[in-house]
Structures are given as structure tokens and as C-alpha cells.
Motif scaffolding. Structure first.
Motif, PDB file in Angstrom:
ATOM      1  N   ALA A 283       0.810  -1.220   0.000  1.00 19.22           N
ATOM      2  CA  ALA A 283       0.000   0.000   0.000  1.00 19.22           C
ATOM      3  C   ALA A 283       0.840   1.264   0.000  1.00 19.22           C
ATOM      4  O   ALA A 283       0.362   2.339  -0.365  1.00 19.22           O
ATOM      5  CB  ALA A 283      -0.941  -0.008   1.209  1.00 19.22           C
ATOM      6  N   PHE A 284       2.119   1.150   0.408  1.00 18.31           N
ATOM      7  CA  PHE A 284       2.964   2.347   0.510  1.00 18.31           C
ATOM      8  C   PHE A 284       4.087   2.364  -0.516  1.00 18.31           C
ATOM      9  O   PHE A 284       4.973   3.213  -0.437  1.00 18.31           O
ATOM     10  CB  PHE A 284       3.548   2.445   1.927  1.00 18.31           C
ATOM     11  N   LYS A 285       4.034   1.471  -1.473  1.00 11.20           N
ATOM     12  CA  LYS A 285       5.112   1.426  -2.470  1.00 11.20           C
ATOM     13  C   LYS A 285       5.131   2.660  -3.366  1.00 11.20           C
ATOM     14  O   LYS A 285       6.187   3.076  -3.837  1.00 11.20           O
ATOM     15  CB  LYS A 285       4.992   0.162  -3.319  1.00 11.20           C
ATOM     16  N   SER A 286       3.980   3.227  -3.603  1.00 13.87           N
ATOM     17  CA  SER A 286       3.905   4.358  -4.531  1.00 13.87           C
ATOM     18  C   SER A 286       3.545   5.661  -3.850  1.00 13.87           C
ATOM     19  O   SER A 286       3.195   6.639  -4.512  1.00 13.87           O
ATOM     20  CB  SER A 286       2.884   4.051  -5.632  1.00 13.87           C
ATOM     21  N   ARG A 287       3.600   5.724  -2.539  1.00 13.14           N
ATOM     22  CA  ARG A 287       3.304   6.981  -1.851  1.00 13.14           C
ATOM     23  C   ARG A 287       4.157   7.125  -0.610  1.00 13.14           C
ATOM     24  O   ARG A 287       4.557   6.130   0.005  1.00 13.14           O
ATOM     25  CB  ARG A 287       1.825   7.078  -1.478  1.00 13.14           C
ATOM     26  N   LYS A 288       4.438   8.343  -0.242  1.00 16.66           N
ATOM     27  CA  LYS A 288       5.273   8.609   0.915  1.00 16.66           C
ATOM     28  C   LYS A 288       4.472   8.418   2.205  1.00 16.66           C
ATOM     29  O   LYS A 288       3.273   8.670   2.252  1.00 16.66           O
ATOM     30  CB  LYS A 288       5.823  10.033   0.859  1.00 16.66           C
ATOM     31  N   ALA A 289       5.163   7.997   3.220  1.00 12.16           N
ATOM     32  CA  ALA A 289       4.515   7.801   4.522  1.00 12.16           C
ATOM     33  C   ALA A 289       5.589   7.735   5.604  1.00 12.16           C
ATOM     34  O   ALA A 289       6.792   7.660   5.308  1.00 12.16           O
ATOM     35  CB  ALA A 289       3.702   6.512   4.508  1.00 12.16           C
ATOM     36  N   LYS A 290       5.172   7.769   6.819  1.00 10.69           N
ATOM     37  CA  LYS A 290       6.108   7.572   7.924  1.00 10.69           C
ATOM     38  C   LYS A 290       6.740   6.193   7.779  1.00 10.69           C
ATOM     39  O   LYS A 290       6.068   5.237   7.369  1.00 10.69           O
ATOM     40  CB  LYS A 290       5.378   7.683   9.260  1.00 10.69           C
ATOM     41  N   PRO A 291       8.017   6.048   8.113  1.00  9.75           N
ATOM     42  CA  PRO A 291       8.721   4.783   7.847  1.00  9.75           C
ATOM     43  C   PRO A 291       8.134   3.563   8.542  1.00  9.75           C
ATOM     44  O   PRO A 291       8.323   2.435   8.077  1.00  9.75           O
ATOM     45  CB  PRO A 291      10.150   5.060   8.342  1.00  9.75           C
ATOM     46  N   ASP A 292       7.398   3.781   9.637  1.00 12.04           N
ATOM     47  CA  ASP A 292       6.830   2.636  10.343  1.00 12.04           C
ATOM     48  C   ASP A 292       5.499   2.180   9.745  1.00 12.04           C
ATOM     49  O   ASP A 292       5.048   1.067  10.018  1.00 12.04           O
ATOM     50  CB  ASP A 292       6.620   2.964  11.826  1.00 12.04           C
ATOM     51  N   PHE A 293       4.863   3.007   8.926  1.00  7.61           N
ATOM     52  CA  PHE A 293       3.540   2.662   8.406  1.00  7.61           C
ATOM     53  C   PHE A 293       3.545   1.374   7.573  1.00  7.61           C
ATOM     54  O   PHE A 293       2.682   0.514   7.763  1.00  7.61           O
ATOM     55  CB  PHE A 293       2.973   3.828   7.582  1.00  7.61           C
ATOM     56  N   PRO A 294       4.494   1.184   6.637  1.00  5.07           N
ATOM     57  CA  PRO A 294       4.471  -0.048   5.855  1.00  5.07           C
ATOM     58  C   PRO A 294       4.716  -1.307   6.694  1.00  5.07           C
ATOM     59  O   PRO A 294       4.281  -2.397   6.326  1.00  5.07           O
ATOM     60  CB  PRO A 294       5.613   0.149   4.846  1.00  5.07           C
ATOM     61  N   GLU A 295       5.385  -1.137   7.831  1.00  2.00           N
ATOM     62  CA  GLU A 295       5.733  -2.287   8.677  1.00  2.00           C
ATOM     63  C   GLU A 295       4.804  -2.435   9.882  1.00  2.00           C
ATOM     64  O   GLU A 295       5.107  -3.173  10.811  1.00  2.00           O
ATOM     65  CB  GLU A 295       7.180  -2.144   9.168  1.00  2.00           C
ATOM     66  N   LYS A 296       3.673  -1.744   9.841  1.00  2.00           N
ATOM     67  CA  LYS A 296       2.785  -1.706  11.011  1.00  2.00           C
ATOM     68  C   LYS A 296       2.308  -3.087  11.436  1.00  2.00           C
ATOM     69  O   LYS A 296       2.100  -3.345  12.629  1.00  2.00           O
ATOM     70  CB  LYS A 296       1.595  -0.802  10.720  1.00  2.00           C
ATOM     71  N   ALA A 297       2.149  -4.015  10.488  1.00  2.00           N
ATOM     72  CA  ALA A 297       1.655  -5.352  10.847  1.00  2.00           C
ATOM     73  C   ALA A 297       2.613  -6.075  11.777  1.00  2.00           C
ATOM     74  O   ALA A 297       2.196  -6.960  12.546  1.00  2.00           O
ATOM     75  CB  ALA A 297       1.425  -6.188   9.582  1.00  2.00           C
ATOM     76  N   LEU A 298       3.903  -5.732  11.721  1.00  2.00           N
ATOM     77  CA  LEU A 298       4.902  -6.425  12.529  1.00  2.00           C
ATOM     78  C   LEU A 298       5.168  -5.736  13.863  1.00  2.00           C
ATOM     79  O   LEU A 298       6.058  -6.163  14.598  1.00  2.00           O
ATOM     80  CB  LEU A 298       6.201  -6.587  11.736  1.00  2.00           C
ATOM     81  N   ASN A 299       4.411  -4.702  14.170  1.00  2.00           N
ATOM     82  CA  ASN A 299       4.416  -4.197  15.543  1.00  2.00           C
ATOM     83  C   ASN A 299       3.937  -5.336  16.433  1.00  2.00           C
ATOM     84  O   ASN A 299       2.946  -6.013  16.134  1.00  2.00           O
ATOM     85  CB  ASN A 299       3.477  -2.990  15.649  1.00  2.00           C
ATOM     86  N   VAL A 300       4.637  -5.594  17.516  1.00  2.00           N
ATOM     87  CA  VAL A 300       4.336  -6.762  18.337  1.00  2.00           C
ATOM     88  C   VAL A 300       2.911  -6.733  18.888  1.00  2.00           C
ATOM     89  O   VAL A 300       2.253  -7.766  19.000  1.00  2.00           O
ATOM     90  CB  VAL A 300       5.364  -6.896  19.489  1.00  2.00           C
ATOM     91  N   ALA A 301       2.411  -5.537  19.207  1.00  2.00           N
ATOM     92  CA  ALA A 301       1.037  -5.438  19.700  1.00  2.00           C
ATOM     93  C   ALA A 301       0.047  -5.836  18.606  1.00  2.00           C
ATOM     94  O   ALA A 301      -0.942  -6.536  18.854  1.00  2.00           O
ATOM     95  CB  ALA A 301       0.750  -4.020  20.184  1.00  2.00           C
ATOM     96  N   VAL A 302       0.306  -5.387  17.376  1.00  2.00           N
ATOM     97  CA  VAL A 302      -0.561  -5.733  16.247  1.00  2.00           C
ATOM     98  C   VAL A 302      -0.510  -7.226  15.977  1.00  2.00           C
ATOM     99  O   VAL A 302      -1.541  -7.903  15.867  1.00  2.00           O
ATOM    100  CB  VAL A 302      -0.143  -4.945  14.984  1.00  2.00           C
ATOM    101  N   MET A 303       0.690  -7.763  15.853  1.00  2.00           N
ATOM    102  CA  MET A 303       0.867  -9.176  15.527  1.00  2.00           C
ATOM    103  C   MET A 303       0.230 -10.087  16.571  1.00  2.00           C
ATOM    104  O   MET A 303      -0.491 -11.026  16.241  1.00  2.00           O
ATOM    105  CB  MET A 303       2.356  -9.495  15.403  1.00  2.00           C
ATOM    106  N   SER A 304       0.504  -9.797  17.847  1.00  2.00           N
ATOM    107  CA  SER A 304      -0.002 -10.658  18.913  1.00  2.00           C
ATOM    108  C   SER A 304      -1.528 -10.618  18.974  1.00  2.00           C
ATOM    109  O   SER A 304      -2.184 -11.651  19.144  1.00  2.00           O
ATOM    110  CB  SER A 304       0.600 -10.257  20.267  1.00  2.00           C
ATOM    111  N   ALA A 305      -2.101  -9.417  18.814  1.00  2.00           N
ATOM    112  CA  ALA A 305      -3.557  -9.277  18.889  1.00  2.00           C
ATOM    113  C   ALA A 305      -4.243  -9.903  17.678  1.00  2.00           C
ATOM    114  O   ALA A 305      -5.297 -10.534  17.807  1.00  2.00           O
ATOM    115  CB  ALA A 305      -3.937  -7.800  19.006  1.00  2.00           C
ATOM    116  N   TRP A 306      -3.664  -9.726  16.494  1.00  2.00           N
ATOM    117  CA  TRP A 306      -4.249 -10.317  15.283  1.00  2.00           C
ATOM    118  C   TRP A 306      -4.285 -11.841  15.432  1.00  2.00           C
ATOM    119  O   TRP A 306      -5.299 -12.472  15.117  1.00  2.00           O
ATOM    120  CB  TRP A 306      -3.441  -9.914  14.057  1.00  2.00           C
ATOM    121  N   ALA A 307      -3.205 -12.434  15.899  1.00  2.00           N
ATOM    122  CA  ALA A 307      -3.160 -13.889  16.092  1.00  2.00           C
ATOM    123  C   ALA A 307      -4.142 -14.321  17.167  1.00  2.00           C
ATOM    124  O   ALA A 307      -4.812 -15.358  17.044  1.00  2.00           O
ATOM    125  CB  ALA A 307      -1.742 -14.313  16.451  1.00  2.00           C
TER     126      ALA A 307
END
Length: 415
Positions: A283-307
Motif C-alpha cells: 500500500a505504501f510502495k507508490s506513496r510517501k509515509a512515515k517509515p513505520d507505516f508499511p511495517e505496522k503489521a509487525l508491531n508486536v502489539a498488532v501481531m499478537s492481537a491479530w493472532a
């Protein structure tokens, strides 16, 4: 006793072969065969010419050469580290290094019988100085003889302690020692690429760590234990596995879930989460964003809660499908990182940056409410859904606090 004698005889034979191959500064009669009494590992300490180290040594050392030969035991060389740059210059100026740790064995990679276990940065500096400038000094080396896999793991850990070994690397070494099951599962799920190993120190955009993989699997099974009829009265805070030390809960999970590696529900969840990671990045390959936005899924809180939510919904095909289909969001990035960053509660401190930047229990609990609510409604993550989920989390925690206080008073009266 016979085994001990056999082992001692074997190490003495290896010591003689080593002296013949490497011609250390110390003659054979001066080489002392020593024993680490904690593990019964045999070793000697000596000085070797740089030319011998370079010709007969290698840093490409597997922890388990028989069953997992393609995966390295030691950490990767950090080429841009300032200390390493200094080391390279020192080597070219004929510095003699010490504290290099190695194993002498011809059981694998016979062309390089000296396997460098600790001090690979020093070895690389010595190699570069020899190859480019012909520098050929003596260097101090601790050489182990005839290690088994357990002894090799121990040597890996203690020899890397001097360079502040990362928790991720300790986890990887320990998991490799246990076997390839976790790595194989992650590769099958797409969380690691084929032939890829876990990170020795996780960096944004790089391979996942052992801790992350354990956390994902642990929370999937924790979520499965939640009674769907009692969700509002159940504590649903995901766990985060520890790093850099033994994890008894992980061992207990593997012991209780004997079919874990062939569990179809778990594998399906792993594959879907890998697709969510890819979709978030795409989703961020063609647009600028904060560097953490493309990797948001691997935030430990996100990953643990999604699982965790995937486990909660394992028996609810309709809602599980909605949970998985979050990755198909096309209006914005699937996780709507901007909406997460704007999500706050009135109780949050001023320095709170929004949902998705922390990994504490409250952050993990909020994400469970968010993913659970999204799976109920479908339609993706919106500012409204984020706001409702955060409020639901705090209402639920207040109810759980009241319930806990009542149970405590009841226990006091019964006592």
C-alpha cells in the motif's frame, strides 16, 4: 568411564591432527588439552598465523551440521559498524588479535577444518589484511575439539557474550538446537522466505525474529481458549514471549500441543497474516509515509492481537473470514496506520503517539478489541472503529476490575 576414556582419546587425536594442520606457535608438546568442566568440552589455547586462519578457517558455521547445515549458528558480520572499521585498520597495521574462538573438525566442510564460532569480525579483518596487504601475524585462538551439538550451542552463547549478543540471536541459537520445526512452519506460512533464517537482530523490513514467531503462535492458541459467550467478562490481553532467555511457557505449549506443526487452522492464520504484511507494505510502495507505516503489521502489539483474535474466531467461519479479509482493504492501507495514530483515550498521557506505537499490555488489549470489532462488522479499520474499540477496552477493563475486587472480597469472607 569407558565413554570418558574414548572421548579423551578422540580429543587427543584431534589435537595432534590440529597441530599438524595448523603448525601453531606452540609446539605439540607445549599445547595443553584443557576441559570445560561444566560441559566436558575439550579445547586448547594457542597462536596461529593469519595465513593459516584465512586458508583453513571459515565463519560459515552451522549449529546443526547434520540436520540443518544451511543455517548459520553465528551472527552476521556488521560491515558498517564503527568498531569493525577500526578493527580492519588495526589489522592492516599488523595488530595481533586474541580471543578468537573456533572448533576444529573435519566432519563437514573438510577444506575449512577451523570453524570460527566467536570473533568473526576479527577473522574478517585478519582476512582482509592478509588478502590485500599480505599481513601475516600470529593471533590468539581458543580451539575446541570434537564438540557435540549441545556443547556447540554453549560455546556459541558464551563466546558471543563479549560482543553484547542480541536476545534475537540467543533465541535463534536455542530454537535451532531444538530443531527446524519453527523455521519450517514460518517458511510454509510465508512469514519467512524459502531458505531464509530468523533475524539475529530484528530490523524494520528484515526477516522476523524467533520471538515474533513464538508470540504469534502462542497467542493463536491462547485465543482459542476464550469462551465466545463470555468474551465481555474475559481478560483478553495477548502475551509477548520473552527474548534472550529460556521460555518455559513456549516449552509447555509445544508439550501440550503435540500436533501444533500440522494444525491446519494455525497454518491458515499464519498464511493470512503473511499476506496482511505484504498488503500493508504494498500500500505504501507508490506513496510517501512515515517509515513505520508499511511495517505496522509487525508491531508486536498488532501481531499478537491479530493472532489472538484469529484463535478466538477459529470456530466462527463467517467472522474469521472477515478477519482474514482485512488485508483486502483498497481504500487505504489495510491497517489504516494514520487512523491508528490518531486513536487516543482521555486517560492517555500527552506523550502517547496513538495506537500502534507501543507494545505494552494495554496496547495489545486495545488491538484485540479493534480486530474483534472489525471482524464483527467487516468494512475495515476506520477512525470510528478505532475510537469505539479503544472505549470498549476501557469499559471492559473497568468491569474486570470490579469483578476482581468482588472475588477478592468473597475469598476474604470465606477465609
Amino acid at each position: 568411564m569407558a565413554d570418558a576414556k574414548t572421548e579423551a582419546g578422540h580429543s587427543k587425536e584431534l589435537l595432534q591432527q590440529f597441530a599438524s594442520d595448523f603448525q601453531p606457535l606452540e609446539k605439540l608438546g607445549q599445547l595443553l588439552e584443557l576441559t570445560d568442566n561444566r560441559t566436558d568440552a575439550h579445547y586448547c589455547e594457542c597462536h596461529l598465523k593469519g595465513s593459516k586462519l584465512v586458508k583453513l578457517g571459515t565463519t560459515n558455521v552451522p549449529l546443526d551440521p547434520e540436520d540443518q547445515p544451511e543455517y548459520r549458528a553465528n551472527r552476521e558480520i556488521v560491515l558498517n559498524d564503527s568498531a569493525f572499521q577500526t578493527m580492519r585498520m588495526d589489522a592492516k597495521e599488523r595488530r595481533s588479535f586474541s580471543n578468537i574462538v573456533a572448533e576444529y573438525t573435519k566432519e563437514f566442510d573438510t577444506e575449512h577444518p577451523l570453524k570460527i564460532i566467536g570473533g568473526q569480525h576479527r577473522f574478517q579483518a585478519i582476512k582482509e589484511a592478509f588478502d590485500s596487504n599480505g599481513v601475516d601475524e600470529y593471533h590468539g585462538v581458543k580451539v575446541y575439539l570434537g564438540l557435540d551439538t549441545g556443547q556447540r550451542l554453549d560455546v556459541q552463547l558464551i563466546s558471543n557474550t563479549n560482543i553484547d549478543i542480541s536476545g534475537d540471536l540467543i533465541d535463534r541459537l536455542q530454537e535451532t538446537f531444538q530443531g527446524p520445526q519453527l523455521r519450517n512452519w514460518c517458511q510454509a506460512a510465508g512469514l519467512l522466505e524459502a531458505g531464509q533464517d530468523f533475524a539475529d537482530s530484528y530490523e524494520r523490513g528484515g526477516p522476523i525474529s524467533v520471538r515474533m514467531a513464538r508470540t504469534f503462535i502462542t497467542n493463536y492458541f491462547k485465543g482459542m481458549t476464550v469462551d465466545p459467550k463470555k468474551v465481555e467478562l474475559t481478560e483478553t490481553t495477548p502475551a509477548v514471549c520473552p527474548s534472550g532467555r529460556h521460555d518455559p511457557d513456549w516449552d509447555a505449549l509445544k508439550g501440550s500441543r503435540t500436533g501444533m506443526w500440522s494444525d491446519t487452522g494455525l497454518l491458515a492464520a499464519g498464511k493470512e497474516f503473511a499476506k496482511l504484511i505484504s498488503a500493508q507494505r504494498e500500500a505504501f510502495k507508490s506513496r510517501k509515509a512515515k517509515p513505520d507505516f508499511p511495517e505496522k503489521a509487525l508491531n508486536v502489539a498488532v501481531m499478537s492481537a491479530w493472532a489472538y483474535v484469529a484463535g478466538m474466531l477459529h470456530a466462527n467461519a463467517v467472522r474469521l473470514k472477515r478477519h482474514f479479509e482485512l488485508r483486502n482493504s483498497t481504500a487505504k492501507d489495510p491497517l489504516n496506520a494514520a487512523a491508528l495514530a490518531a486513536g487516543k483515550h482521555k486517560s492517555d498521557p500527552e506523550n502517547y503517539r496513538g495506537l500502534g506505537y507501543r507494545t505494552d499490555p494495554r496496547e495489545r488489549g486495545r488491538f484485540v478489541e479493534l480486530f474483534y470489532l472489525q471482524a464483527e462488522q467487516g468494512g475495515g479499520i476506520t477512525p470510528s472503529v478505532v475510537d469505539i474499540a479503544i472505549k470498549k477496552y476501557h469499559v471492559k477493563q473497568a468491569q474486570l476490575d470490579v469483578q476482581s475486587a468482588q472475588e477478592k472480597q468473597l475469598r476474604v469472607r470465606e477465609a
